[in-house]
Design an enzyme around this catalytic site. Structure first.
Site, PDB file in Angstrom:
ATOM      1  N   ASP A 407       1.043  -1.076  -0.181  1.00 47.39           N
ATOM      2  CA  ASP A 407       0.255  -0.077  -0.305  1.00 47.39           C
ATOM      3  C   ASP A 407       1.233   1.151   0.393  1.00 47.39           C
ATOM      4  O   ASP A 407       1.810   1.427   0.300  1.00 47.39           O
ATOM      5  CB  ASP A 407      -0.604  -0.119   0.935  1.00 47.39           C
ATOM      6  CG  ASP A 407      -2.070   0.496   1.060  1.00 47.39           C
ATOM      7  OD1 ASP A 407      -2.074   1.435   0.228  1.00 47.39           O
ATOM      8  OD2 ASP A 407      -2.071   1.436   2.781  1.00 47.39           O
ATOM      9  N   GLU A 410       2.776   4.818  -4.198  1.00 47.80           N
ATOM     10  CA  GLU A 410       2.358   5.671  -5.359  1.00 47.80           C
ATOM     11  C   GLU A 410       4.189   6.551  -5.458  1.00 47.80           C
ATOM     12  O   GLU A 410       4.462   7.114  -6.735  1.00 47.80           O
ATOM     13  CB  GLU A 410       1.558   6.599  -4.954  1.00 47.80           C
ATOM     14  CG  GLU A 410      -0.142   6.320  -5.090  1.00 47.80           C
ATOM     15  CD  GLU A 410      -0.324   5.800  -4.089  1.00 47.80           C
ATOM     16  OE1 GLU A 410       0.115   4.902  -3.297  1.00 47.80           O
ATOM     17  OE2 GLU A 410      -1.248   4.173  -4.239  1.00 47.80           O
ATOM     18  N   ASP A 484      -9.170   3.990  -1.794  1.00 43.55           N
ATOM     19  CA  ASP A 484     -10.409   4.332  -1.032  1.00 43.55           C
ATOM     20  C   ASP A 484     -11.497   4.328  -1.215  1.00 43.55           C
ATOM     21  O   ASP A 484     -11.607   5.785  -1.353  1.00 43.55           O
ATOM     22  CB  ASP A 484      -9.688   5.171  -0.273  1.00 43.55           C
ATOM     23  CG  ASP A 484      -7.852   4.393   1.545  1.00 43.55           C
ATOM     24  OD1 ASP A 484      -7.935   3.455   0.672  1.00 43.55           O
ATOM     25  OD2 ASP A 484      -6.958   5.334   1.281  1.00 43.55           O
TER      26      ASP A 484
HETATM   27  C1  GLC Z   1      -4.378   3.384   2.936  1.00 41.88           C
HETATM   28  C2  GLC Z   1      -4.900   1.683   2.182  1.00 41.88           C
HETATM   29  C3  GLC Z   1      -6.245   1.432   2.981  1.00 41.88           C
HETATM   30  C4  GLC Z   1      -5.297   0.860   4.264  1.00 41.88           C
HETATM   31  C5  GLC Z   1      -5.456   1.794   5.236  1.00 41.88           C
HETATM   32  C6  GLC Z   1      -3.593   1.672   6.286  1.00 41.88           C
HETATM   33  O1  GLC Z   1      -6.138   4.041   3.108  1.00 41.88           O
HETATM   34  O2  GLC Z   1      -5.310   2.199   0.683  1.00 41.88           O
HETATM   35  O3  GLC Z   1      -6.824  -0.015   2.028  1.00 41.88           O
HETATM   36  O4  GLC Z   1      -6.775   0.565   4.828  1.00 41.88           O
HETATM   37  O5  GLC Z   1      -4.011   2.600   4.460  1.00 41.88           O
HETATM   38  O6  GLC Z   1      -2.961   1.376   5.768  1.00 41.88           O
END
Ligand code: GLC
Length: 776
Positions: A407, A410, A484
């Protein structure tokens, strides 16, 4: 999120068409052939033309020096030896392969690509390829009245992007995801044009911020980048499936995922303790709701330090993982790129001492704030850094973990620009590049590091990777979830074209957070979303901290029963889905597709956003609105049978159907078949019985391939699989099933395939004999 005020539309602030600020590449002064490459010296720069196959042409423009042809992060193949004939006159040069005709006008340099029948694929007129002194490069192409545009990776809005402007810049967008959100987490600068039933593709392989303008004019469209070379491939098609095969031939295909990753995933930001995770698993077992994966979000770590567990919250992760595995459930932890700046933390120490972090040219490490606070970021553009990072995953694999969730890659940084300073330097295996150029591939290269490291550590088992960010070629490493989203009906609606366009962009293993990530979900939305999720390639329910819990039982028995039915259905359909994932892995074709992929001549399918296909014979028409129990369904050519009711529906017609909350309308093309199995239990997910459901028709021919293997190792690479090509001939009184070919040494637990005829009774023949069983 602060919105704009009306000041945004103050008189004088409107934007003007900027097409005329570009300088044209100019006329050809001379050209030469260098090995396979045609190199054109034009007044304002050089253009290279290279045929990769008879159907794929690469065009590269560089205004400073000879085009550089070997620095792609996406393209994994070398050009083939293509037979090209040349025909030159004073004004033009014509280059011809067995499939394409490329006509180059010399004054000024203009390109037209046609097929051998003379149909124009891509053309330029007044505007061609051009640039600006600030480094921007742009290509203009003629737009035709009937052009429809698809692909572009992960985008909001509708399926057909005609009339839109799109941007590629990997962005962490917590909010909003709405039709005017131009850039999301993935950048796939690729699209397919459908024109009067024929399709072709353009892949713009430029990692800078890129723009696609399908809006400013009806006469031309453009694609441009803020820097780098103009470097693009024309893919001839002409069938949409062929375009995708061509694109994934260039950028690679998804490796066969482990079967468990195709099951149901339950996630939450976060299940915060071992006790909570055990309780969650117990609930799934006791309720007999299928579950393959529990995701561990950031709370599992010690102060959000990657490659650690918080020993208070998770005192014995090894035991937890082993116990869950006994229950048939795997654990997938999140791993973000940011490494906490902490002089006592071994990963940070190694990163600094071994020089793995991104730096400024002057030598200072770049620091940015993410979950752990001030953090450094590995420079994944370097081979040695990728290797280091990959090896570190032994921390997880040694505990029995087989999947990783990447995650924030980017990379996301908590600052105004949302990312790293653009002047940070990436070492890029010797070719120094700024973050401005490498931003869009940071996630891809983190995925590469993770996938390859996991594969190495797992010694023969298939790793699973889920990633948020990516670039063209991301399918080689991971599945993609769409970030998200929110618990809005609009986001359920939008997820369909988004996943379909990702599929058309070469990424077959994708899906949204089922139920919605942020915002509070509700019983009806979660139920409808779970029905859709059961058929999206990636199926994970995930929700955010501070919002309602949304496990399938949270809204009472009535809703739980329905959701359970659909999650179980996912498993009943697994033999069919796995065969489609196999097809994706060898041909690049998506599992979930828009109807236009199968019916490119049917204009009614060109912007059909609220229906989708699974493979080539099933149409799903879910309910995507609250309180709605009726909807319109368009069925294309053929005769169709609704899966549950067995009712017949005529094709090339619009139908009004009634759909109660427990229903998901599924239409199967008559004459075709589905491979299915029974759901047993979480502890026993092996396929032990296999059924071929044949949907009776009076006059259809259908052929398909069934594929299976052990689902978790690479033994299929050495023949441990089973692959059967079937042909089904339907006529008035009989169905004739023939095994066209059978390959592979895999010995599944099932020893035969039972045939179940859906619809009117007919005599079934297998390879010429009256039978309802196919022995293996
Ligand atoms: C980001 C991700 C989400 C995750 C959060 C905490 O917002 O897109 O899926 O739960 O981070 O790690």
């Amino acid at each position: 999120m602060l919105g704009d005020t009306s000041f945004a539309i103050h008189p004088g602030k409107e934007k003007k068409d900027t097409a005329d600020v570009y300088r044209d590449i100019g006329s050809v002064q001379e050209w030469l052939k260098r090995d396979q490459e045609y190199l054109f010296n034009c007044v304002n720069g050089k253009v290279s033309i290279l045929f990769y196959t008879d159907e794929i042409i690469r065009v590269t423009m560089n205004t400073k020096h000879d085009p550089v042809l070997n620095n792609s992060k996406s393209v994994i193949i070398e050009p083939n030896l293509v037979n090209v004939s040349e025909d030159e006159t004073e004004e033009t040069l014509i280059l011809k392969t067995s499939e394409l005709v490329l006509q180059i006008e010399k004054t000024p340099f203009r390109l037209t690509v046609k097929d051998v029948k003379g149909t124009t694929i891509v053309s330029e007129d007044k505007r061609g390829i051009a640039f600006r002194e600030n480094g921007e490069v742009i290509a203009f192409k003629q737009m035709h009245e009937h052009d429809h545009f698809y692909g572009f990776g992960e985008k909001s809005g509708h399926l057909d992007k005609r009339g839109e402007k799109l941007e590629m810049w990997n962005t962490d967008v917590y909010a909003p995801h709405n039709p005017e959100t131009k850039a999301l987490y993935e950048s796939i600068p690729y699209f397919m044009t459908l024109r009067d039933g024929n399709a072709h593709g353009i892949f713009f392989d430029n990692t800078f911020k890129t723009h696609f303008d399908l809006q400013s004019s009806d006469a031309y469209y453009s694609f441009s980048a803020e820097g780098g070379q103009l470097d693009y491939y024309v893919l001839a098609g002409p069938h949409p499936k062929r375009v995708l095969e061509q694109y994934t031939y260039l950028t690679g295909r998804m490796p066969l995922p482990p079967k468990w990753s195709l099951g149901y995933h339950q996630s939450r930001y976060s299940y915060e303790t071992e006790a909570e995770v055990r309780e969650l698993a117990k609930n799934f077992i006791e309720r007999n709701i299928p579950l393959d994966v529990i995701h561990l979000d950031i709370h599992y770590m010690n102060g959000y330090r990657v490659f650690t567990f918080d020993k208070e919250r998770f005192p014995n992760p090894e035991l937890l993982i082993a116990d869950l595995k006994e229950m048939g459930i795997r654990v997938v932890p999140i791993v973000d790129p940011g490494v906490k700046k902490d002089a006592e933390y071994p990963i940070y120490q190694e990163g600094v001492l071994e020089d793995h972090f991104c730096k400024y040219i002057e030598g200072d490490i770049y620091y940015g704030e993410v979950w752990p606070g001030v953090s450094a970021f590995p420079d994944f553009t370097e081979e040695k850094v990728r290797k280091w990072w990959g090896e570190k995953h032994e921390f997880y694999t040694s505990m029995g973990i087989e999947g990783i969730w990447n995650d924030m890659n980017e990379p996301a940084v908590f600052n105004e620009t949302k990312t790293m300073d653009l002047e940070v330097i990436h070492r890029n295996d010797g070719r120094l590049t700024t973050h401005r150029e490498m931003h869009n591939v940071y996630g891809l290269l983190m995925g590469k590091a993770t996938y390859e490291g996991m594969k190495e550590n797992l010694q023969g088992k298939r790793p699973f990777l889920l990633t948020r960010a990516g670039y063209a070629g991301v399918q080689r490493y991971g599945a993609v979830w769409t970030g998200d989203n929110r618990s809005f009906w609009e986001h359920l609606q939008m997820s369909l074209p988004m996943v379909m366009n990702l599929g058309l962009s070469g990424v077959p293993f994708t899906g949204p957070d089922v139920g919605g990530f942020a915002h509070d979900t509700n019983a009806e939305l979660l139920t409808r979303w779970t029905q859709v999720g059961a058929f999206t390639p990636f199926f994970r329910n995930h929700s955010a901290i501070g919002f309602r819990y949304q496990e399938p039982w949270q809204f009472g028995e009535k809703f739980e029963t329905i959701m359970k039915k659909y999650i179980q259905m996912r498993y009943e359909w697994m033999p069919q889905l796995y065969s489609l994932f196999y097809q994706a892995s060898i041909q690049g074709l998506p599992v979930m597709r828009p109807l236009l992929m199968e019916y490119p001549d049917d204009a009614k399918t060109y912007n059909l956003n609220d229906q989708f296909m699974i493979g080539d014979n099933v149409i799903m028409a879910p309910i995507l609105n609250p309180s709605v129990t009726d909807r319109v369904v368009y069925l294309p050519k053929g005769e169709w049978m609704e899966y549950t009711s067995g009712e017949s529906y005529e094709g090339e017609k619009v139908h009004l159907i009634h759909v109660e909350l427990e229903d998901l309308p599924i239409f199967v093309r008559k004459g075709s078949a589905l491979m299915q199995s029974k759901w047993i239990s979480n502890q026993d997910k092996e396929t032990k019985d296999l059924t071929m459901k044949v949907f009776a028709s009076d006059e259809e021919n259908y052929s398909f391939t069934f594929y299976d293997d052990d689902g978790e190792t690479f033994a299929y690479e050495t023949g441990e699989y089973i692959k059967i090509a079937f042909d089904i001939q339907s006529s008035k009184d009989k169905i004739e099933i023939s095994v066209l070919s059978k390959e592979g040494n895999y010995q599944p637990a099932y020893k035969e395939i039972k045939i179940e005829l859906m619809g009117p009774n007919k005599t079934v023949f297998v390879n010429g004999s009256n039978s309802s069983i196919i022995g293996l």
